[in-house]
Design an enzyme around this catalytic site. Structure first.
Site, PDB file in Angstrom:
ATOM      1  N   GLU A 227       0.864  -1.179   0.000  1.00  0.00           N
ATOM      2  CA  GLU A 227       0.000   0.000   0.000  1.00  0.00           C
ATOM      3  C   GLU A 227       0.903   1.232   0.000  1.00  0.00           C
ATOM      4  O   GLU A 227       1.658   1.452   0.956  1.00  0.00           O
ATOM      5  CB  GLU A 227      -0.898  -0.003   1.230  1.00  0.00           C
ATOM      6  CG  GLU A 227      -1.726   1.261   1.400  1.00  0.00           C
ATOM      7  CD  GLU A 227      -2.432   1.323   2.738  1.00  0.00           C
ATOM      8  OE1 GLU A 227      -2.643   2.448   3.243  1.00  0.00           O
ATOM      9  OE2 GLU A 227      -2.779   0.253   3.296  1.00  0.00           O
TER      10      GLU A 227
ATOM     11  N   LYS B 261     -10.842  -1.502   7.251  1.00  0.00           N
ATOM     12  CA  LYS B 261      -9.610  -1.160   7.956  1.00  0.00           C
ATOM     13  C   LYS B 261      -9.959  -0.579   9.329  1.00  0.00           C
ATOM     14  O   LYS B 261     -10.586   0.471   9.419  1.00  0.00           O
ATOM     15  CB  LYS B 261      -8.819  -0.146   7.129  1.00  0.00           C
ATOM     16  CG  LYS B 261      -7.616   0.462   7.829  1.00  0.00           C
ATOM     17  CD  LYS B 261      -6.961   1.472   6.900  1.00  0.00           C
ATOM     18  CE  LYS B 261      -5.867   2.255   7.601  1.00  0.00           C
ATOM     19  NZ  LYS B 261      -5.190   3.191   6.676  1.00  0.00           N
TER      20      LYS B 261
END
Length: 211
Positions: free
Chosen positions: A40, A127
């Site tokens: 990421e 998340k």
């Protein structure tokens, strides 16, 4: 294998905040060499879009954009070739746009209301951020009662020694920041050392899977 299965298999997802383009590119390569090809790249500077674009064609890597907070950022990241988007919050217009483009969006959530909103928007992986500030694995275990079918990415202060606890708690994956990629090693361009740091997480996940 779908993307979430890839996330689950790797388990430790590097979250990279480096802003210098060449250092960021070398960092991603070093981490991939250490066995972590899913990364990421946070949108901390325009360099992020450039590096995503450079890495997107690599068949053996899955590169996404993190810290996506606006519709414009989502558009630019997808145009650059990001395979998934992650946010610390829940920018609804960005989520809707990503889904229209068939790109997964993993929003940051904390409260049950935020979790239900993200679920209803069709987000498949949520998340929990910042996880270490709200009780870590115990908070996730409490969420499994009302939300037994949801899948979680735990991010924020997760260390190498925490992997077992999060795996045991049923987390799909964890986001790892500078606990894997110390700034001093990046500044020294110690790419071999950073490969070894990534390898520690790769080896730890493999060892935990064996038990």
């Amino acid at each position: 294998m779908n993307l979430i299965e890839h996330f689950h298999n790797q388990f430790a997802i590097p979250v990279l905040r480096e802003t210098r383009e060449e250092s960021l590119y070398s960092l991603v390569e070093a981490i991939a060499e250490g066995g972590l090809p899913i990364v990421e790249i946070t949108l901390m500077s325009d360099s992020a879009f450039s590096v995503i674009k450079r890495l997107a064609p690599h068949a053996n890597m899955i590169v996404g954009a993190g810290t996506v907070t606006t519709l414009d950022e989502a558009k630019k990241a997808i145009d650059a070739g990001a395979k998934f988007l992650v946010s610390p919050g829940m920018p609804i217009k960005a989520i809707e746009y990503a889904h229209e483009q068939k790109i997964p969006f993993y929003p940051g959530v904390l409260t049950p209301t935020e979790i239900m909103t993200a679920r209803d928007l069709g987000c498949e992986l949520l998340k929990i951020f910042p996880i270490s500030s709200v009780g870590g694995t115990s908070y996730l275990q409490n969420l499994k009662g009302p939300f037994p079918k949801l899948r979680w990415m735990a991010t924020g202060g997760v260390k190498l020694g925490d992997l077992k606890g999060y795996m045991d708690a049923g987390t799909t994956c964890v986001g790892i920041g500078n606990q894997m990629t110390p700034n001093e090693m990046i500044n020294m361009k110690d790419w071999n050392g950073l490969t070894k740091e990534a390898q520690k997480f790769t080896d730890a996940v493999k060892e935990l899977r064996r038990h």
